[in-house]
Structures are given as structure tokens and as C-alpha cells.
Design a protein around this motif. Structure first.
Motif, PDB file in Angstrom:
ATOM      1  N   CYS A  52     -65.631  87.208  27.916  1.00  0.00           N
ATOM      2  CA  CYS A  52     -65.412  87.644  29.283  1.00  0.00           C
ATOM      3  C   CYS A  52     -64.606  88.450  29.898  1.00  0.00           C
ATOM      4  CB  CYS A  52     -65.041  85.971  29.973  1.00  0.00           C
ATOM      5  SG  CYS A  52     -66.512  84.606  29.776  1.00  0.00           S
ATOM      6  N   GLU A  53     -64.562  89.540  28.883  1.00  0.00           N
ATOM      7  CA  GLU A  53     -63.941  90.847  29.206  1.00  0.00           C
ATOM      8  C   GLU A  53     -64.617  91.504  30.225  1.00  0.00           C
ATOM      9  OE1 GLU A  53     -61.723  94.532  26.937  1.00  0.00           O
ATOM     10  OE2 GLU A  53     -63.785  93.684  26.496  1.00  0.00           O
ATOM     11  N   VAL A  54     -64.115  91.601  31.661  1.00  0.00           N
ATOM     12  CA  VAL A  54     -64.830  92.172  32.539  1.00  0.00           C
ATOM     13  C   VAL A  54     -64.255  93.632  32.789  1.00  0.00           C
ATOM     14  CG1 VAL A  54     -65.115  89.912  34.107  1.00  0.00           C
ATOM     15  CG2 VAL A  54     -62.832  91.246  34.168  1.00  0.00           C
ATOM     16  N   LEU A  55     -63.246  94.180  32.365  1.00  0.00           N
ATOM     17  CA  LEU A  55     -62.909  95.747  32.268  1.00  0.00           C
ATOM     18  C   LEU A  55     -62.072  95.852  31.108  1.00  0.00           C
ATOM     19  CD1 LEU A  55     -62.868  97.775  34.598  1.00  0.00           C
ATOM     20  CD2 LEU A  55     -60.823  97.074  35.445  1.00  0.00           C
ATOM     21  N   VAL A 103     -61.310  87.220  32.085  1.00  0.00           N
ATOM     22  CA  VAL A 103     -61.510  86.068  32.790  1.00  0.00           C
ATOM     23  C   VAL A 103     -61.297  84.649  31.790  1.00  0.00           C
ATOM     24  CG1 VAL A 103     -62.929  84.490  34.426  1.00  0.00           C
ATOM     25  CG2 VAL A 103     -62.973  87.169  34.806  1.00  0.00           C
ATOM     26  N   PRO A 104     -60.533  83.732  32.188  1.00  0.00           N
ATOM     27  CA  PRO A 104     -60.286  82.599  31.293  1.00  0.00           C
ATOM     28  C   PRO A 104     -61.457  81.911  31.130  1.00  0.00           C
ATOM     29  CG  PRO A 104     -59.156  82.320  33.156  1.00  0.00           C
ATOM     30  CD  PRO A 104     -59.617  83.695  33.241  1.00  0.00           C
ATOM     31  N   ARG A 105     -62.508  82.165  30.447  1.00  0.00           N
ATOM     32  CA  ARG A 105     -63.840  81.349  30.444  1.00  0.00           C
ATOM     33  C   ARG A 105     -64.209  81.861  28.973  1.00  0.00           C
ATOM     34  NH1 ARG A 105     -67.798  82.187  35.588  1.00  0.00           N
ATOM     35  NH2 ARG A 105     -66.332  82.024  37.363  1.00  0.00           N
ATOM     36  N   LYS A 106     -65.280  80.899  28.298  1.00  0.00           N
ATOM     37  CA  LYS A 106     -65.939  81.221  27.199  1.00  0.00           C
ATOM     38  C   LYS A 106     -67.455  81.252  27.518  1.00  0.00           C
ATOM     39  CE  LYS A 106     -62.750  77.979  24.616  1.00  0.00           C
ATOM     40  NZ  LYS A 106     -62.667  76.680  24.074  1.00  0.00           N
ATOM     41  N   GLU A 107     -68.049  82.103  26.498  1.00  0.00           N
ATOM     42  CA  GLU A 107     -69.495  82.542  26.492  1.00  0.00           C
ATOM     43  C   GLU A 107     -69.785  83.386  27.616  1.00  0.00           C
ATOM     44  OE1 GLU A 107     -70.918  81.464  23.764  1.00  0.00           O
ATOM     45  OE2 GLU A 107     -69.575  79.929  23.250  1.00  0.00           O
ATOM     46  N   PHE A 108     -71.109  83.838  27.518  1.00  0.00           N
ATOM     47  CA  PHE A 108     -71.626  84.752  28.524  1.00  0.00           C
ATOM     48  C   PHE A 108     -71.828  84.193  29.793  1.00  0.00           C
ATOM     49  CE2 PHE A 108     -74.923  87.105  30.636  1.00  0.00           C
ATOM     50  CZ  PHE A 108     -74.489  88.202  30.663  1.00  0.00           C
ATOM     51  N   HIS A 109     -71.246  84.704  30.978  1.00  0.00           N
ATOM     52  CA  HIS A 109     -71.499  84.085  32.291  1.00  0.00           C
ATOM     53  C   HIS A 109     -72.304  85.168  33.014  1.00  0.00           C
ATOM     54  CE1 HIS A 109     -68.973  80.315  31.814  1.00  0.00           C
ATOM     55  NE2 HIS A 109     -68.474  81.246  30.969  1.00  0.00           N
TER      56      HIS A 109
END
Length: 851
Positions: free
Chosen positions: A258-261, A278-284
């Protein structure tokens, strides 16, 4: 990311003007030191070919390079050269939808190029001021340019598209960096504006939908979403000052984390990744909408004919990742057809597209760029990158402040406004002379042999009688001080052997001849009683102090003389002046210059010194953009211009060079700086070998070097300086780390010149005689040269810990631990303490209870 993700890079002559780093799908490009004609001003990767790089430079051209795959040799020349233009090209950018379309900004004109056809499609109307940057709208229909006036250019009214929001970053008059958001349909006023901070560097735009606001040489980084409401600003503090930054392409992000930038920050010695997650896991899917793909929507000619197709979007999901883009339009047609992808989309099977490994060593393009090749599936790991070519044995120089017991403290009333042509104070091996702020041109004389705190009361001084322009100690008479005043006179003062005990009011001699204020004064390096001075009357006069008269007068200057310097053999005199010329005189032959060549373009100040045995001249000055630069000249071919130009940084003070003839090391710093640059000079390319710089926590008001005999050779100290601060004088030692310090390092300490003894008298030099200093060895009698060290001298070797600590198994360690615990508790068979106590008889106990 932590330091394990940093890339270590060389900081060899990092320029400060223009863009300094570019990112593609496969490469990182950084700018390093370069010559005057090939200064890289901007660079950009093609969005459709990860190996296609465009660069603009001070030679007024745009060069397009097709870089090879990792492991192959870099091209020695560009694939395409566009131009030349009428002036330096300062900005460029590839088109976001069409292949091979490039815009460049040079002076007040922006041109759009067809790279494949190597021709200009159009030249936009001249702007009202110099173009500072260019930017395409994402759909390619609009081109924005910025200068002091901001313009939005539409290429074809028939296909006009409205770009609702444009971000502009002006700098307020109070140096506050401001962000403004504009509706392009209404340029009369901005929709929203807010101030970020106060700094001298302008912010920069990194992404159309997410702003990464940054500034050169600045430690904070602001991230903010584009909303028309009050924005929420988050700040990321970085460890080092930024020299540049670049945004990593979307296809290179680690979407599974979840690296957005991700931004790569360029500093003096590193490329630092700054990741936003963003503190999430996997692809969103909601975090990663489809992004522009790697295949262009149209060709250059098709786009210019009106084709407004958009680049097909691709998913950032690694399971549906497209294969790599088409090869460059600069490659031969047969090779392009061979490498072109088929129509069917192939899934990308490479895992972890975000983090990439860096090649072990960068490659160099045209001597001006460093190229790192990136691989797939590995995190960014630090690689120790040694710059190609020779390296200096002084590269690990350590500058160290000596203990406080050697400092002179409690200085008061210093004059910190001495002219730029003056070093600010002067020092010899015995004492320092410091101008004071009080009226009458007072000069304090402090003995270096008497460190400590000065009394709060006034110290004895020299009353010069007029404001001080420059001052200089006689190298052959440590008690004679020459002071140049603003009244066009030079006064000679004699200091008592033990130092000043009372205020001096009358000089020993006064030299008269100049008609205007004096710039600087310098003693002859070999002949006694020879002094040189330069003045606002555009003359350089050579004085015979023994006779107390002017001996020679040199002419030929047309503007202010910034600096003058004698050659090591004392035969020639070099000057650099505000008219942008460097001149060499042979004073005893002619009052006119023997040679004349181009000097620094900037008129803010310059210094020069003879280097490399007197065969070369080193000039420090400014370019037209006020960037501090070093210019190295061949003293025998001055008219040919500099052999090499090295850009350092942007700062207001002129760099003052101090050259060590024994080691060919030059130290450079300016009044008010916190850094001392160190370079070893060699007479062939690359000319400048960078060494460790000395950094101080606060600015110094002056920095001077002492004779070589003041160095502690037992500590491998090859230079000793004194640093003038606001209220103290501190000695600084420059040392080379060596293992065999018990031996005399004769490779660092060649026989040095006895510079405190004259080689000949003034009368002999004036009639044409020459001389040279005798040499002196710095080797102590009780030290052996390292070159003669016996072969059986034990060397320091790595000894493993197992040599000192016996290796033990886990069971042995467990048994030892239990034994120690039992020993601490004691033996279980031992009687308890209460067992040894004597009890009370029953009858006595009963009696006590009844009582």
C-alpha cells in the motif's frame, strides 16, 4: 524507509542550478560536476521508453540519449542533438501522450520538437520574461509555461480543453514560499492560496494530483492533497539538505504494501527514498486507480495533425501488469520491430514491482551525469559507489577543532565589515591581527602562544588612524605588519617581540602613491622588502620597503581588481578583475599584461592562486547565476580559457583559496560560511579530486592557514588553520587517518620550503635576479620513515571473538547459569540462620506472660 534503502553517491561538484535528478522506469540519473559548456540545466525521461533521456545544457542544445541496458557501455555521444538555440536551454519535458514530442524553453521562446524527425514543429510567441519551467497537461492538449508572468498556451483552439486547476508557486517579497491554486478559465484571481514557510529556494511540483512541495537545500517536505477547502499539510523532516527530488513512477511502487507515493531525495552524498504508505495490507483498488500505460497514444506527426487519442490506462495490480513499453524511436526500424511487443497483453510475472536494486557502480554519460541501473524484485540497498578515475590519498581528510585550552576567547568588538577583497584578519606562526569596530581603524594583536580568556577590559591595539581595507604580515619578519587604509596609504607597523603592551600610535613608515582606496596588499614570496598593492585607481604598484618608495607600476585594468597573487618563483603576478578578465604580468619586463584570458562571468567577487608548481592558475568566482565556481587555467595558455570549471554551490561570499604547495591540496571557504571545501589538484583530467569537507556548527568570520612547521606530524597533520568566530579564535587541524602512525609519513610530508627566510634582497630582485627557498625536512629525529619501515612490522589484523572467548554450546551455557544461581542461593544442607538462635525457657516464658 530506513538507511538500508539509501543509495550512496559521489558529491563531486554537485551544481545547485537547475534540475539535478530524473527518474525513469529503469534508471536514476543525477548531475555531477561539469565544464562550463556542458552544464546540465534540465533532464527528463520519456514516459514511453525507460531508456530514452533528454538533457538540456548551457551549450544551447537539447541532447536525446538512448541509454543501454544494464551492464553495457554508455554511449559516447547523444542519439539526437536539437538546436542550437539562441541562448541557454533551461527547461524541457516530454509529451505525455505522443511518442517523440518534446518541448524546450530557451530564453523567452518555447519550442516543440519532433525528436524522430529532428525538427521543430512550432515556436511559441516570445514571453515577456525568461522561461523558468514548462509543463504539459495530462491529456497533452495544453502547455503551461512559467516565468515572472504565467501563461497557459493552447495549441489548437478547435480542440481546446479546459484544465480546471493549475498550481503556481510564487515567492513573496518577504521570501515566504506560497502555493496558489488557479482555475484556468478565470486567471483574474486564484481560488485558494496559503503560505508554507520562509526559505530562499522555490517550491517544486511533483505530481498533478498530489503535491510534493519541496525546496533546494531545505530539510522539510510538505505533502498535501488538492482540495478547494483548507488543505491538510503533513510534514516530513529529512536528515540532510535537499539538492533535488524526483517522483518514482506509479508502476514502480510497492502496491502490495500500500505504498501510494515514493519520492527520491537527492542530497550531497545520498539518494534517499521517502515512502508514503497507507496502513493496509494487500492490493486495494480504491487506493490504486488505473494509471497511464507505457504505450503512446499517437505518433508525433499524428498528434500534430490533430490526433487527440489518450494513453490507454493499465492496472497497477501486479497480476495484471503490462509488459515493458515499445523501444525508442531513435533505434533502427528493424531493431524496433524485433523488440516490439505483440498485440496481446502479457501478464507481468515479476514480483514486487516497488523496490528495485541498484547496480554496483554508476555509469557516466558525457562526463556530466551519473546513471544507476535498477533491477526488479529487490529492495533499494546501499551500494558504495566509487567515482571513476583517480582518487586522492587525502580523500579521508579529517578536520578537527583542537581542545578548548588552545582557544583564545572573549573577543569583543570585531569589525565584521571588512571589504570582500580582504581575508578579514591575518595570522602568522606567532600572532594574529584582527580589525576592531571602534573608530580610528584599531587593530588588536593577539599572541597564539597565550591562549585563554581575554580580560574584559580593553586590550592594547594599533591606532591606524583610518578605516582598514586590508592587512598582511611580512612572511620574513613576523614583527612587521602592513595595513592598507581607505585613505590610499599603506602603513608599516612593528610589533614588540613579546606582543603589544601598550597602544601603538605612530607607524614605522607610510607608503604614498595610490590616488584612491586600496583593495588588497601582498608580500613577495621570495624577495625581502617587496610589497604589492592594488587600488581603485586601477593600478597595481610594487613597493621597495627598504627604500620606502614605489618601484614598479602595472597598468591595463579596466575595472575593479578583485585579487592578485605572485607565482611561486616570484617572477610573475596574476590578477582577476570585475571586467571578467584574468591577467598575468611579468613586472620586471613590462607594465602591461603578458597574457589575458576570460575570467568568471559574475561580478560579485573573485580570488586566484597559483597551483601545480606554478604551471596553473586556480580562480574562484561566480557565474551569471551567482553560483560559486572554480576555474582551472593553464598559465601558459591563458587566452584559451579554463581547462576545467567546477560548480560548488550558491552562497553570497567569495571562496578564498588556500593552496598547499607540498601536497597540492586546496582549501576553499568564504567569510560567513560553515563549510571548508577540500580538493587535491592534478594537472590532468579530472583535475579536481574531492576530499572530505570540514563542517562547523556556526559560521566563521575568517579562516587562515599557518606555516607547515606548525603541523603535528606525529598525528599525521598536514595543515593547521585558525578559525575566527564572533568571540573566539580556534585552531583547526587537518589530518589524514593512517594505521602506522608511529612512522613518519614521508609520502605526505615532502621537504618543505623554508618560507620564513628570504631567498634574496629587494635590490637583487628588482635588477632581475631570482632565487628559491631552501628545503627543510619535517621528519623528527626519533621517527623512521614509513617507506623504510621493516617488513616484519606486525600489521593490525582482524581477530575473531572466538580467539578470546571459548565457544560454548547451549547446554554448557545452561549448566553454567544454573551453577551460578545455586552458588548464589547457597547449599541446601546448610542450617538456617534461625536454627542457631538460643530460645527462652518455658518457665521463664510463662512468667513473662503472667506478668
Amino acid at each position: 524507509m530506513g538507511r538500508e534503502g539509501w543509495i550512496f553517491r559521489s558529491s563531486r561538484g554537485l551544481p545547485t542550478a537547475g534540475k539535478q535528478m530524473a527518474l525513469g522506469e529503469a534508471l536514476i540519473i543525477t548531475v555531477v560536476g561539469q565544464g562550463a559548456s556542458d552544464v546540465v540545466t534540465d533532464l527528463d525521461f520519456s514516459p514511453f521508453d525507460p531508456l530514452l533521456l533528454a538533457t538540456s545544457s548551457a551549450d544551447r542544445t537539447v541532447k536525446v540519449w538512448h541509454l543501454p541496458e544494464s551492464g553495457q557501455d554508455l554511449p559516447s555521444c547523444p542519439g539526437v542533438t536539437l538546436g542550437p538555440e539562441g541562448c541557454q536551454v533551461d527547461a524541457l519535458q516530454f509529451h505525455p501522450t505522443a511518442a517523440g514530442v518534446l518541448v524546450s524553453g530557451a530564453g523567452r521562446v518555447a519550442k516543440i520538437w519532433d525528436v524522430a524527425q529532428q525538427k521543430a514543429l512550432t515556436a511559441l510567441d516570445p514571453h515577456g520574461d525568461l522561461i523558468q519551467s514548462v509543463a504539459w497537461k495530462q491529456d497533452g492538449a495544453f502547455l503551461g509555461t512559467s516565468c515572472k508572468e504565467v501563461q497557459l498556451v493552447t495549441l489548437d483552439p478547435a480542440r481546446m480543453c479546459v484544465y480546471n486547476q493549475v498550481c503556481l508557486f510564487p515567492l513573496l517579497q518577504v521570501r515566504e514560499r506560497e502555493v496558489k491554486l488557479w482555475d484556468t478559465r478565470k486567471f483574474s484571481s486564484s481560488l485558494i492560496s496559503f503560505v508554507l514557510d520562509t526559505s530562499s529556494g522555490p517550491p517544486g511540483l511533483a505530481s498533478p494530483t498530489r503535491l510534493q512541495v519541496r525546496g533546494s537545500a531545505f530539510r522539510s517536505r510538505h505533502g498535501l492533497e488538492l482540495h478547494l477547502c483548507s488543505p491538510l499539510v503533513t510534514q516530513c523532516l529529512t536528515e540532510g539538505k535537499s539538492k533535488g527530488a524526483a517522483l518514482v513512477p506509479k508502476l514502480a511502487l510497492d502496491v502490495m504494501s500500500c505504498e501510494v507515493l515514493r519520492v527520491l531525495q537527492l542530497t550531497d552524498g545520498f539518494i534517499v527514498p521517502i515512502s508514503y504508505t497507507v496502513p493496509r495490507k494487500e492490493f486495494h483498488e480504491d487506493l490504486f486507480p488505473d494509471s497511464s500505460g507505457p504505450v503512446p497514444a499517437s505518433s508525433a506527426q499524428g498528434w500534430w495533425a490533430g490526433d487527440n487519442k489518450q494513453v490507454e490506462k493499465v492496472s497497477l495490480n501486479p497480476a495484471r501488469r503490462p509488459r515493458q513499453p515499445l523501444p525508442s524511436c531513435l533505434m533502427p526500424r528493424a531493431q524496433r520491430e524485433e523488440l516490439a511487443p505483440p498485440d496481446t497483453e502479457q501478464p507481468n510475472t515479476r514480483p514486487g514491482a516497488a523496490n528495485r536494486s541498484v547496480s554496483a557502480e554508476p555509469s557516466r554519460v558525457g562526463g556530466t551525469l551519473l546513471v544507476w541501473a535498477l533491477g526488479w524484485g529487490k529492495p533499494l540497498t546501499p551500494s558504495l559507489l566509487s567515482p571513476p578515475g583517480p582518487s586522492s590519498k587525502f580523500r579521508h581528510t579529517l578536520g578537527t577543532l583542537l581542545p578548548r585550552s588552545t582557544h583564545i576567547t572573549n573577543l569583543k568588538g570585531l569589525n565584521l565589515t571588512t571589504p570582500g577583497e580582504s581575508d578579514g584578519f591575518c595570522a602568522n606562526q606567532h600572532r594574529v591581527a584582527i580589525p576592531l569596530l571602534s573608530a580610528g581603524g584599531q587593530v588588536a594583536i593577539l599572541e597564539l602562544s597565550k591562549p585563554g580568556r581575554l580580560p574584559d577590559t580593553a586590550v592594547p591595539t594599533i591606532e591606524n588612524g583610518t578605516p582598514i581595507a586590508d592587512l598582511c604580515w611580512d612572511p620574513f619578519d613576523p614583527q612587521r605588519l602592513a595595513i592598507a587604509g581607505e585613505d590610499a596609504k599603506i602603513r608599516l607597523w612593528r610589533i614588540p617581540p613579546g606582543g603589544l603592551q601598550e597602544t601603538l600610535l605612530e607607524p614605522n613608515a607610510v607608503l604614498r602613491g595610490h590616488t584612491e582606496k586600496i583593495y588588497s596588499i601582498r608580500f613577495h614570496p621570495l624577495a625581502a622588502d617587496i610589497l604589492t598593492s592594488s587600488s581603485y585607481d586601477m593600478s597595481v604598484r610594487i613597493w621597495d620597503l627598504q627604500a620606502g618608495r614605489e618601484a614598479l607600476c602595472l597598468r591595463g585594468h579596466r575595472d575593479q581588481i578583485f585579487s592578485l597573487a605572485w607565482s611561486p618563483d616570484g617572477r610573475k603576478l596574476a590578477t582577476v578583475s570585475k571586467d571578467g578578465r584574468v591577467r598575468i604580468y611579468t613586472p620586471r619586463r613590462s607594465p602591461e599584461p603578458e597574457q589575458e584570458g576570460p575570467g568568471p562571468e559574475g561580478g560579485r567577487g573573485a580570488r586566484l592562486v597559483w597551483v601545480c608548481g606554478g604551471h596553473h592558475l586556480l580562480v574562484s568566482g561566480f557565474d551569471s547565476r551567482s553560483e560559486r565556481q572554480l576555474y582551472l587555467y593553464d598559465a601558459a595558455a591563458l587566452t584559451a580559457g579554463p581547462l576545467s570549471v567546477l560548480s560548488l554551490d550558491v552562497a553570497p561570499s567569495t571562496l578564498i583559496p588556500f593552496y598547499d604547495q607540498d601536497t597540492s591540496v586546496v582549501f576553499l571557504t568564504g567569510k560567513g560560511d560553515t563549510r571548508v571545501f577540500v580538493y587535491e589538484l592534478i594537472p590532468e583530467a579530472p583535475f579536481f579530486l574531492e576530499c572530505n569537507s570540514f563542517m562547523s556548527s556556526d559560521p566563521h568570520k575568517g579562516f587562515l592557514f599557518l606555516p607547515k612547521t606548525e603541523c603535528d606530524v606525529r598525528e599525521v597533520e598536514f595543515a593547521r588553520a585558525v578559525r575566527l568566530r564572533q568571540s573566539s579564535i580556534e585552531p583547526v587541524a587537518f589530518r589524514v587517518p593512517r594505521i602506522k602512525k608511529e612512522f613518519f609519513q614521508d609520502d605526505i610530508y615532502p621537504p618543505t620550503a623554508v618560507c620564513w627566510e628570504p631567498a634574496l634582497p629587494a635590490t637583487a630582485w628588482l635588477v632581475g635576479s631570482d632565487g628559491q627557498h631552501r628545503k627543510l625536512s619535517l621528519q623528527p629525529k626519533d621517527m623512521t620513515p614509513v617507506s623504510a619501515a621493516p617488513q616484519d612490522v606486525p600489521l593490525r589484523k582482524f581477530v575473531p571473538a572466538s580467539h578470546y572467548l571459548e565457544e560454548k554450546s547451549d547446554e554448557q551455557k545452561k549448566e553454567e547459569l544454573l551453577s551460578a544461581m545455586v552458588a548464589k542461593l547457597g547449599n541446601r544442607d546448610d542450617p538456617l540462620p534461625q536454627d542457631s538462635f538460643e530460645g527462652v525457657d518455658e518457665a521463664e516464658w510463662v512468667g513473662l506472660r503472667r506478668g
